[in-house]
Write a protein that holds these residues in place. Sequence first.
Motif, short mmCIF file in Angstrom:
data_model
loop_
_atom_site.label_atom_id
_atom_site.label_comp_id
_atom_site.label_asym_id
_atom_site.label_seq_id
_atom_site.Cartn_x
_atom_site.Cartn_y
_atom_site.Cartn_z
N GLU A 206 34.27 22.04 40.67
CA GLU A 206 33.95 23.14 39.74
C GLU A 206 33.37 24.33 40.49
N GLY A 207 32.57 24.05 41.54
CA GLY A 207 31.97 25.13 42.31
C GLY A 207 33.02 26.00 43.00
N PRO A 208 33.92 25.42 43.81
CA PRO A 208 34.97 26.22 44.42
C PRO A 208 35.87 26.92 43.39
N PHE A 209 36.11 26.28 42.25
CA PHE A 209 36.94 26.91 41.23
C PHE A 209 36.22 28.12 40.62
N ALA A 210 34.90 28.03 40.45
CA ALA A 210 34.14 29.18 39.95
C ALA A 210 34.18 30.32 40.96
N ALA A 211 34.06 29.99 42.25
CA ALA A 211 34.15 31.03 43.29
C ALA A 211 35.54 31.64 43.32
N PHE A 212 36.55 30.83 43.08
CA PHE A 212 37.94 31.31 43.01
C PHE A 212 38.08 32.33 41.88
N GLN A 213 37.53 32.01 40.71
CA GLN A 213 37.62 32.93 39.58
C GLN A 213 36.86 34.22 39.86
N SER A 214 35.69 34.12 40.48
CA SER A 214 34.92 35.32 40.83
C SER A 214 35.68 36.20 41.82
N ALA A 215 36.36 35.56 42.77
CA ALA A 215 37.15 36.32 43.75
C ALA A 215 38.29 37.06 43.06
N ILE A 216 38.89 36.44 42.06
CA ILE A 216 39.96 37.09 41.32
C ILE A 216 39.44 38.33 40.60
N GLU A 217 38.26 38.21 39.98
CA GLU A 217 37.68 39.35 39.28
C GLU A 217 37.36 40.48 40.26
N ALA A 218 36.78 40.10 41.42
CA ALA A 218 36.47 41.11 42.43
C ALA A 218 37.73 41.77 42.96
N ALA A 219 38.78 40.99 43.16
CA ALA A 219 40.03 41.53 43.66
C ALA A 219 40.66 42.48 42.65
N GLY A 220 40.53 42.14 41.36
CA GLY A 220 41.05 43.03 40.32
C GLY A 220 40.39 44.39 40.37
N GLU A 221 39.07 44.41 40.58
CA GLU A 221 38.37 45.68 40.70
C GLU A 221 38.78 46.41 41.97
N ASN A 222 38.96 45.66 43.05
CA ASN A 222 39.37 46.27 44.31
C ASN A 222 40.71 46.97 44.16
N VAL A 223 41.64 46.31 43.51
CA VAL A 223 42.97 46.90 43.30
C VAL A 223 42.87 48.13 42.41
N ALA A 224 42.01 48.06 41.38
CA ALA A 224 41.90 49.17 40.44
C ALA A 224 41.34 50.42 41.10
N PHE A 225 40.36 50.25 42.02
CA PHE A 225 39.69 51.40 42.61
C PHE A 225 40.22 51.81 43.98
N ALA A 226 41.06 50.98 44.58
CA ALA A 226 41.56 51.27 45.93
C ALA A 226 43.06 51.55 45.89
N PRO A 227 43.46 52.82 45.93
CA PRO A 227 44.90 53.14 45.89
C PRO A 227 45.70 52.46 46.99
N ALA A 228 45.08 52.24 48.15
CA ALA A 228 45.79 51.62 49.27
C ALA A 228 46.18 50.18 48.96
N GLN A 238 49.99 36.28 40.33
CA GLN A 238 50.17 34.82 40.36
C GLN A 238 48.82 34.11 40.25
N TYR A 239 47.85 34.59 41.00
CA TYR A 239 46.53 33.98 40.98
C TYR A 239 45.80 34.28 39.67
N VAL A 240 45.88 35.52 39.23
CA VAL A 240 45.18 35.92 38.00
C VAL A 240 45.65 35.10 36.81
N GLU A 241 46.96 34.93 36.68
CA GLU A 241 47.51 34.20 35.54
C GLU A 241 47.42 32.69 35.71
N GLY A 242 47.42 32.23 36.95
CA GLY A 242 47.44 30.79 37.17
C GLY A 242 46.09 30.12 37.23
#
Length: 372
Positions: A206-228, A238-242
């Motif tokens: 459960e711990g690694p899975f919670a960190a996985f979900q947090s990383a997805i949320e952080a990556a979503g923000e990174n993509v939203a604010f970083a044009p590059a 794939q990760y967000v939906e899966g």
Amino acid sequence: MIGKKRVPVFLARGRAGLMLAMQAGLAAGLAWYVAHDLSGRPIPFFAPIAAVIALGSSVGQRLRRTAELVIGVAVGIGLGDGIILLIGNGPVQIGLIVLLAVLLATAVGGGAALIVQSASSAVLVATLTSSNGQPWTRFLDALVGGAVALVVMTVLLPLNPLTVVRRAADPALRAFTDGLHDAARGLAAADPDVLQGALERLRAAEGPFAAFQSAIEAAGENVAFAPARWRARGALAQYVEGAPQLTYSLRNVRVLLRRAHTALNDQEPVPAVLPVSVRHLGDAVELLRQEWDRGVEPVAARERALRAVAESGHAYQEGVGYSGGVVVAQIRTAVADLLRATGVEYAEATRQVRVAIGWRGRPHGARRRTGR
């Protein structure tokens, strides 16, 4: 069992830290340039310090958490400067500075990061600087450093969101795979202790899975604010939906193992196809990890998952007790969740599972009892 050659630990760590090192170096240099060369501050050492603290403490975290760190550093420095200017420095002043910094951070609803950074930055000012100089200059330096850090991490040199997510997904999916393979060995050996160990391993996942979900949320923000990084949106999907479906599958597998443990303790018959099915399910999770890592359609993972459910269906022909029937039903549910994690729609995933498991040889009423 599916295997993959792993990179040596020290090389993997060095590679993982390379981008952070580049970000920190760029942010520190830019912060000094802005505060010293553009703003005319003679020794703005708090600007690069704030930049490095904000970057170093925000790896894999969300933008809001990073902003909290920046504010915490600036507030702590501002409080330290103000109190030293008014009443000088000393042990009493240090205690008062920390007290006020923690109270202020708590009053505005800050998290642990804001509280710690406010207090530690205030102590840094109180112990390493004098009361001479213009008030609030170090506070402004900290704001400059924090702002530069945010620009570097979101615009100039953002982390690759896929790298962040894959790094978080790897231990979660490996833990899931290893737990399933351990469970298969325990079932094959009819050893409740091995099965219990596998269950504990999957609970700890459960711990690694919670960190996985947090990383997805952080990556979503990174993509939203970083044009590059906008081009990473497709692969990241794939990760967000899966990820949520994988979490459901993990929880269903834990139910499966608890019931399998009961079956062993009750000395129910355990057909040989059941541990084979569980092993295939573990292989499917490993294949999914590899296919996601390569950014390809997870066809092999789907095929292995359906093979797992097909093998479990043969258990009815060999004969199972009540708990064994529940195990088969949970394999079916876990496979459906895993198929959905690979991008298959709910109705189609359910249909594929029904086709793969088949109904021949099952006792009357089993379809109704084990249906999803």
